[in-house]
Write a protein that holds these residues in place. Structure first.
Motif, PDB file in Angstrom:
ATOM      1  N   PHE A 197       7.450  45.462  54.023  1.00 53.88           N
ATOM      2  CA  PHE A 197       8.821  45.916  53.799  1.00 53.88           C
ATOM      3  C   PHE A 197       9.821  44.885  54.316  1.00 53.88           C
ATOM      4  CE2 PHE A 197      12.638  48.304  55.173  1.00 53.88           C
ATOM      5  CZ  PHE A 197      13.031  48.795  53.936  1.00 53.88           C
ATOM      6  N   ALA A 198       9.518  44.267  55.461  1.00 48.29           N
ATOM      7  CA  ALA A 198      10.389  43.208  55.986  1.00 48.29           C
ATOM      8  C   ALA A 198      10.476  42.051  54.999  1.00 48.29           C
ATOM      9  CB  ALA A 198       9.875  42.717  57.337  1.00 48.29           C
ATOM     10  N   LEU A 199       9.349  41.704  54.366  1.00 49.25           N
ATOM     11  CA  LEU A 199       9.366  40.663  53.338  1.00 49.25           C
ATOM     12  C   LEU A 199      10.271  41.068  52.180  1.00 49.25           C
ATOM     13  CD1 LEU A 199       5.629  39.512  53.067  1.00 49.25           C
ATOM     14  CD2 LEU A 199       7.491  38.459  54.365  1.00 49.25           C
ATOM     15  N   GLY A 200      10.207  42.342  51.785  1.00 50.48           N
ATOM     16  CA  GLY A 200      11.045  42.822  50.692  1.00 50.48           C
ATOM     17  C   GLY A 200      12.528  42.731  51.024  1.00 50.48           C
ATOM     18  N   VAL A 201      12.881  43.117  52.250  1.00 51.60           N
ATOM     19  CA  VAL A 201      14.285  43.027  52.682  1.00 51.60           C
ATOM     20  C   VAL A 201      14.733  41.573  52.732  1.00 51.60           C
ATOM     21  CG1 VAL A 201      15.873  43.443  54.599  1.00 51.60           C
ATOM     22  CG2 VAL A 201      14.189  45.185  53.977  1.00 51.60           C
ATOM     23  N   ALA A 202      13.864  40.699  53.254  1.00 52.19           N
ATOM     24  CA  ALA A 202      14.195  39.277  53.319  1.00 52.19           C
ATOM     25  C   ALA A 202      14.418  38.697  51.934  1.00 52.19           C
ATOM     26  CB  ALA A 202      13.085  38.516  54.043  1.00 52.19           C
ATOM     27  N   ARG A 203      13.564  39.099  50.984  1.00 48.66           N
ATOM     28  CA  ARG A 203      13.710  38.586  49.616  1.00 48.66           C
ATOM     29  C   ARG A 203      15.009  39.061  48.991  1.00 48.66           C
ATOM     30  NH1 ARG A 203      13.128  34.956  49.836  1.00 48.66           N
ATOM     31  NH2 ARG A 203      12.366  35.005  51.936  1.00 48.66           N
ATOM     32  N   PHE A 204      15.373  40.326  49.239  1.00 46.62           N
ATOM     33  CA  PHE A 204      16.620  40.841  48.673  1.00 46.62           C
ATOM     34  C   PHE A 204      17.821  40.104  49.254  1.00 46.62           C
ATOM     35  CE2 PHE A 204      20.306  43.653  48.960  1.00 46.62           C
ATOM     36  CZ  PHE A 204      20.544  43.877  47.613  1.00 46.62           C
ATOM     37  N   LEU A 205      17.822  39.854  50.554  1.00 48.79           N
ATOM     38  CA  LEU A 205      18.935  39.142  51.189  1.00 48.79           C
ATOM     39  C   LEU A 205      19.046  37.715  50.656  1.00 48.79           C
ATOM     40  CD1 LEU A 205      18.541  40.349  54.885  1.00 48.79           C
ATOM     41  CD2 LEU A 205      20.324  41.018  53.253  1.00 48.79           C
ATOM     42  N   SER A 206      17.891  37.068  50.478  1.00 51.76           N
ATOM     43  CA  SER A 206      17.894  35.709  49.941  1.00 51.76           C
ATOM     44  C   SER A 206      18.403  35.700  48.503  1.00 51.76           C
ATOM     45  CB  SER A 206      16.485  35.118  50.005  1.00 51.76           C
ATOM     46  OG  SER A 206      16.450  33.807  49.475  1.00 51.76           O
ATOM     47  N   CYS A 207      17.952  36.663  47.713  1.00 52.56           N
ATOM     48  CA  CYS A 207      18.405  36.765  46.320  1.00 52.56           C
ATOM     49  C   CYS A 207      19.901  37.047  46.271  1.00 52.56           C
ATOM     50  CB  CYS A 207      17.622  37.861  45.610  1.00 52.56           C
ATOM     51  SG  CYS A 207      17.959  37.989  43.832  1.00 52.56           S
ATOM     52  N   ALA A 208      20.376  37.934  47.145  1.00 51.94           N
ATOM     53  CA  ALA A 208      21.806  38.243  47.207  1.00 51.94           C
ATOM     54  C   ALA A 208      22.611  36.997  47.570  1.00 51.94           C
ATOM     55  CB  ALA A 208      22.054  39.359  48.224  1.00 51.94           C
ATOM     56  N   HIS A 209      22.065  36.189  48.482  1.00 52.34           N
ATOM     57  CA  HIS A 209      22.737  34.946  48.884  1.00 52.34           C
ATOM     58  C   HIS A 209      22.984  34.049  47.678  1.00 52.34           C
ATOM     59  CE1 HIS A 209      22.021  30.605  49.775  1.00 52.34           C
ATOM     60  NE2 HIS A 209      23.039  30.807  50.582  1.00 52.34           N
ATOM     61  N   TRP A 210      21.935  33.840  46.872  1.00 54.31           N
ATOM     62  CA  TRP A 210      22.073  32.946  45.725  1.00 54.31           C
ATOM     63  C   TRP A 210      23.017  33.512  44.681  1.00 54.31           C
ATOM     64  CZ3 TRP A 210      20.852  28.058  45.642  1.00 54.31           C
ATOM     65  CH2 TRP A 210      19.856  27.581  46.501  1.00 54.31           C
ATOM     66  N   ILE A 211      22.887  34.789  44.373  1.00 51.07           N
ATOM     67  CA  ILE A 211      23.726  35.394  43.344  1.00 51.07           C
ATOM     68  C   ILE A 211      25.199  35.374  43.752  1.00 51.07           C
ATOM     69  CG2 ILE A 211      24.269  37.556  42.154  1.00 51.07           C
ATOM     70  CD1 ILE A 211      21.293  38.203  42.173  1.00 51.07           C
ATOM     71  N   LEU A 212      25.479  35.736  45.013  1.00 50.48           N
ATOM     72  CA  LEU A 212      26.859  35.765  45.479  1.00 50.48           C
ATOM     73  C   LEU A 212      27.442  34.360  45.582  1.00 50.48           C
ATOM     74  CD1 LEU A 212      26.697  38.602  48.172  1.00 50.48           C
ATOM     75  CD2 LEU A 212      27.562  38.716  45.836  1.00 50.48           C
ATOM     76  N   GLN A 213      26.601  33.382  45.942  1.00 47.15           N
ATOM     77  CA  GLN A 213      27.079  32.014  45.986  1.00 47.15           C
ATOM     78  C   GLN A 213      27.477  31.531  44.591  1.00 47.15           C
ATOM     79  OE1 GLN A 213      28.044  31.007  48.844  1.00 47.15           O
ATOM     80  NE2 GLN A 213      26.558  29.533  49.579  1.00 47.15           N
TER      81      GLN A 213
END
Length: 273
Positions: free
Chosen positions: A200-216
């Protein structure tokens, strides 16, 4: 006698469970969009999302260390996923040293060191509890195709070609390194708490990383894609981030469902992950 009144959360959970797969996918997509807008509102520097993603990944590794140190077993864990994780972290650490030495370098170094410790424990100290027959995805099935892809699709920046290929390789490897772990859970159908917390921690980390790229990309009005280079590389980077998120989304749904239901052990239905 009046029946017990269900809590709103239970009502929503029951309703979601009854929906067909297409509706569940649509709901997940809408929730992800809403989460992106919420994060964009409360987080002003979106670079912090990437740091948060690395920190959550490191927290997941700490959970594994606690499991191995206290329970003296590595049952349910994929050694191959840990080895793939070490490969992409090592590649990213090298690229970070020669291309952009910063706080990410220190986070990757700490995560790589703890991952190597987990690999050592699984290979030697706790090898009797390692479920080798369940961890049955050949590691070269992941490494070779991604290595070939990185030779073809990589950044077009001014860095040396070897560094650009390695950069691409670690991005692709990160997206697929969790596959052996998901296969182990698929084979066992039952996921004990510490392994569930880690994934689950991996899933949260992946979502945050994906959000970083999309928002950038949104913040720069597409300028970030130009900064990454030209050709296939920019869209493939975003696609890799999205793939990482959706690979883990199904498991995260059942994790949250189990936690809300007060269950410590997660039982996965057929077809999940």
């Amino acid at each position: 006698m009046k029946g017990t009144r269900k809590k709103p959360i239970q009502v929503v959970r029951t309703w979601v469970r009854r929906q067909p797969p297409k509706i569940k996918v649509l709901l997940a997509f809408l929730i992800a969009i809403a989460a992106l807008f919420f994060i964009r509102t409360i987080v002003y520097d979106h670079d912090n999302l990437f740091i948060a993603a690395e920190a959550v990944h490191a927290l997941g590794i700490i959970v594994l260390i606690y499991k191995l140190a206290t329970e003296k077993t590595c049952a349910g864990l994929s050694l191959k996923s840990q080895e793939l994780t070490a490969i992409f972290l090592g590649s990213r650490l090298y690229c970070s040293f020669v291309m952009e030495y910063d706080v990410h370098t220190l986070l990757d170094l700490a995560t790589l060191a703890t991952t190597i410790w987990v690999i050592y424990m699984m290979r030697f100290n706790l090898k009797s509890s390692y479920m080798r027959e369940k961890d049955n995805i050949p590691i070269h099935y992941v490494v070779i195709p991604l290595a070939l892809l990185s030779l073809v699709v990589h950044p077009t920046t001014h860095h040396h070609i070897i560094n650009r290929v390695l950069w691409a390789f670690c991005v692709y490897m990160e997206a697929f390194s969790v596959l052996p772990q998901l296969r182990v859970m698929q084979n066992t159908k039952i996921v004990e708490p510490f392994t569930a917390h880690y994934v689950f921690a991996l899933g949260v980390a992946r979502f945050l990383s994906c959000a970083h790229w999309i928002l950038q990309v949104l913040d720069t009005k597409g300028g970030l894609l130009t900064a990454l280079g030209y050709g296939l590389w920019p869209p493939v980077v975003l696609l890799s981030e999205i793939i990482q998120t959706f690979i883990l989304a199904d498991f995260c749904y059942y994790y949250v469902q189990s936690v809300m239901g007060g269950q410590l052990v997660i039982r996965l239905p057929s077809g999940v992950v």
